[in-house]
Design a protein around this motif. Structure first.
Motif, PDB file in Angstrom:
ATOM      1  N   GLU A 217      30.838 -11.979 -29.935  1.00  0.00           N
ATOM      2  CA  GLU A 217      29.867 -12.020 -28.792  1.00  0.00           C
ATOM      3  C   GLU A 217      30.532 -12.423 -27.379  1.00  0.00           C
ATOM      4  O   GLU A 217      30.199 -11.679 -26.276  1.00  0.00           O
ATOM      5  N   GLU A 218      31.453 -13.069 -27.504  1.00  0.00           N
ATOM      6  CA  GLU A 218      32.286 -13.511 -26.124  1.00  0.00           C
ATOM      7  C   GLU A 218      32.967 -12.339 -25.562  1.00  0.00           C
ATOM      8  O   GLU A 218      33.015 -12.055 -24.297  1.00  0.00           O
ATOM      9  N   ASN A 221      30.398  -9.811 -24.280  1.00  0.00           N
ATOM     10  CA  ASN A 221      29.963 -10.339 -22.823  1.00  0.00           C
ATOM     11  C   ASN A 221      31.103 -10.265 -21.756  1.00  0.00           C
ATOM     12  O   ASN A 221      30.587  -9.921 -20.631  1.00  0.00           O
ATOM     13  N   GLN A 224      31.414  -6.570 -20.683  1.00  0.00           N
ATOM     14  CA  GLN A 224      30.362  -6.253 -19.659  1.00  0.00           C
ATOM     15  C   GLN A 224      30.639  -7.000 -18.125  1.00  0.00           C
ATOM     16  O   GLN A 224      30.368  -6.357 -17.088  1.00  0.00           O
ATOM     17  N   ARG A 225      31.131  -8.234 -18.372  1.00  0.00           N
ATOM     18  CA  ARG A 225      31.268  -8.890 -16.980  1.00  0.00           C
ATOM     19  C   ARG A 225      32.569  -8.041 -16.273  1.00  0.00           C
ATOM     20  O   ARG A 225      32.580  -8.104 -15.003  1.00  0.00           O
ATOM     21  N   ASP A 235      25.131  -6.036 -12.506  1.00  0.00           N
ATOM     22  CA  ASP A 235      24.809  -7.143 -13.213  1.00  0.00           C
ATOM     23  C   ASP A 235      23.423  -7.131 -13.844  1.00  0.00           C
ATOM     24  O   ASP A 235      22.419  -6.753 -13.130  1.00  0.00           O
ATOM     25  N   ASN A 238      20.968 -10.033 -19.138  1.00  0.00           N
ATOM     26  CA  ASN A 238      21.371 -10.109 -20.526  1.00  0.00           C
ATOM     27  C   ASN A 238      22.768 -10.448 -20.792  1.00  0.00           C
ATOM     28  O   ASN A 238      23.389 -10.653 -21.827  1.00  0.00           O
ATOM     29  N   ILE A 239      23.517 -10.438 -19.687  1.00  0.00           N
ATOM     30  CA  ILE A 239      24.974 -10.719 -19.612  1.00  0.00           C
ATOM     31  C   ILE A 239      25.330 -11.964 -19.371  1.00  0.00           C
ATOM     32  O   ILE A 239      24.887 -12.597 -18.279  1.00  0.00           O
ATOM     33  N   LYS A 240      25.860 -12.748 -20.390  1.00  0.00           N
ATOM     34  CA  LYS A 240      25.972 -14.206 -20.094  1.00  0.00           C
ATOM     35  C   LYS A 240      27.014 -14.406 -19.101  1.00  0.00           C
ATOM     36  O   LYS A 240      28.055 -13.709 -18.936  1.00  0.00           O
TER      37      LYS A 240
END
Length: 321
Positions: A217-218, A221, A224-225, A235, A238-240
Motif C-alpha cells: 500500500e505504501e 501511494n 501515485q505521489r 492530486d 484517494n492518494i494518501k
C-alpha cells in the motif's frame, strides 16, 4: 487493449501509440529447455497530453514478489494511465527466477549485476541487454521495486544518489518514510540508466517470497505521489499524503559477534541510540545470553528475521543521518 506485439529497437511511442491508449508489447528473451518461450510483457500507457516517460518495474530478482504485486494491483485498479506523459510498466523482469522461487536466473547469475548485457550472452546478460537496448532509450525516469533478500525485511524506503538532482527530486516526490543516499551498484539497472543520462530510483520494502500489505500500500501511494509530482496525474483525495521523509546519508549493518539464536527487541523503522540494546543472541543449550548493542544513532531500515545466525551475519540495518 490490443493484442501484444513484439517490441523493436526503434519503437516510437508517439507514432505507434495513440494518445490515451494502452498497448501491450512482448520482449522475447529465450526458451526453456522444454521449448517454452520466455517473453517479458510490457504495458505502455500514453496520456492525452505530453509529459515525461516513467518506467515502473518489478521482479528483477525473481523471488521479490512484492514489486510484482504492486504493479499488478496498480494495473488492476487502473492507476497507471497518466493524463500527461507515458508510463511503461514491466511487472516481471526475471521470469526464470520467478518460476524457480529464486533471486537469480538458471545460470546462477544476478540480472541486476549483468547490465548492460550481451545479446548472445548468459540468460541474465540477455535480459539485461534487451532492457538496455529496447527500454532505457524510451524513458526519462524510472522506479524499480525491490525487497530485502533471504530472511531480511526492509522498512519502506527509497534509495538514490543524492548527487543526482533528478534522482533526489524523484525520491522526494515519492515521499517515503526514509530516503537513503545509495550509490548505484556497478552493472545494475540503476547504474546503466545513470550512464545513459536517465534517473532510476529504487524502492525497497518487505522481504522475498512474501506479500507485505502495508509495504504494498505504501508503494502504491508513493508511486501515485510521484506521478503527481511529475505532473502526470492530478492530486486527489484517494492518494494518501506523503511522509516528512527522514534523509539518511549512509547505512551500516550491526553484525553478530557470536553464532546462536537471535531475538530482536526493536522493530523496523524504530529510532535507536548508541549503546542501545537491539536484541540478544543465545545458544540452544542456555549456556550464554549475549546482548546485541547499537554502535550508532539512527533508524532501523532492515531486520534479519532468521533466528539461527552465524558469527558475522548481518542482523540489523541502520540508516544514519
Amino acid at each position: 487493449m490490443s493484442d501484444p506485439v513484439e517490441i523493436t529497437d526503434d519503437l516510437d511511442i508517439k507514432k505507434e501509440i495513440e494518445r490515451g491508449e494502452v498497448k501491450e508489447y512482448i520482449l522475447h528473451i529465450a526458451k526453456l529447455p522444454t521449448g517454452s518461450i520466455i517473453n517479458l510483457h510490457i504495458y505502455i500507457y500514453r496520456g492525452k497530453k505530453n509529459g515525461p516517460v516513467l518506467l515502473i518495474s518489478g521482479g528483477l530478482h525473481g523471488d521479490e514478489v512484492n514489486g510484482i504485486e504492486i504493479i499488478r494491483r496498480m494495473m488492476r485498479q487502473e492507476l497507471l494511465q497518466p493524463v500527461a506523459g507515458t508510463v511503461i510498466a514491466i511487472p516481471l523482469l526475471n521470469i526464470y527466477g520467478f518460476l524457480n522461487f529464486n533471486r537469480e536466473l538458471p545460470d546462477g547469475k544476478d540480472a541486476n549485476r549483468s547490465f548492460p548485457g550481451v545479446k548472445n550472452g548468459s540468460l541474465a546478460s540477455r535480459v539485461a541487454y534487451n532492457v538496455t537496448r529496447k527500454i532505457l532509450p524510451l524513458i526519462d525516469y524510472g522506479l524499480d521495486f525491490h525487497t530485502g533478500g533471504g530472511n531480511r525485511s526492509n522498512y519502506p524506503q527509497i534509495r538514490c544518489e543524492f548527487e543526482d538532482e533528478n534522482s533526489l527530486m524523484l525520491a522526494k516526490g515519492f515521499a517515503p518514510p526514509f530516503i537513503i543516499n545509495s550509490p548505484a551498484i556497478p552493472n545494475s539497472l540503476r547504474n546503466e540508466a545513470k550512464y545513459t543520462g536517465k534517473s532510476i530510483i529504487v524502492f525497497e520494502g518487505g522481504q522475498s517470497l512474501r506479500f507485505d500489505e502495508p509495504v504494498i500500500e505504501e508503494a502504491i501511494n508513493g508511486t501515485q505521489r510521484l506521478m503527481v509530482s511529475l505532473g502526470m496525474i492530478p492530486d486527489n483525495e484517494n492518494i494518501k499524503p506523503g511522509w516528512d521523509s527522514n534523509i539518511l546519508t549512509r547505512t551500516t549493518w550491526v553484525r553478530a559477534e557470536n553464532a546462536g539464536l537471535f531475538r530482536h527487541h526493536m522493530q523496523n523503522g524504530d529510532y535507536i541510540k548508541p549503546d542501545e540494546q537491539l536484541g540478544i543472541i543465545t545458544d540452544p543449550f542456555n549456556r550464554y545470553e549475549l546482548p546485541v548493542i547499537s554502535p550508532v544513532e539512527g533508524y532501523i531500515i532492515g531486520l534479519n528475521y532468521s533466528p539461527v545466525i552465524n558469527a558475522g551475519d548481518a542482523l540489523v540495518h541502520v540508516g544514519v543521518k
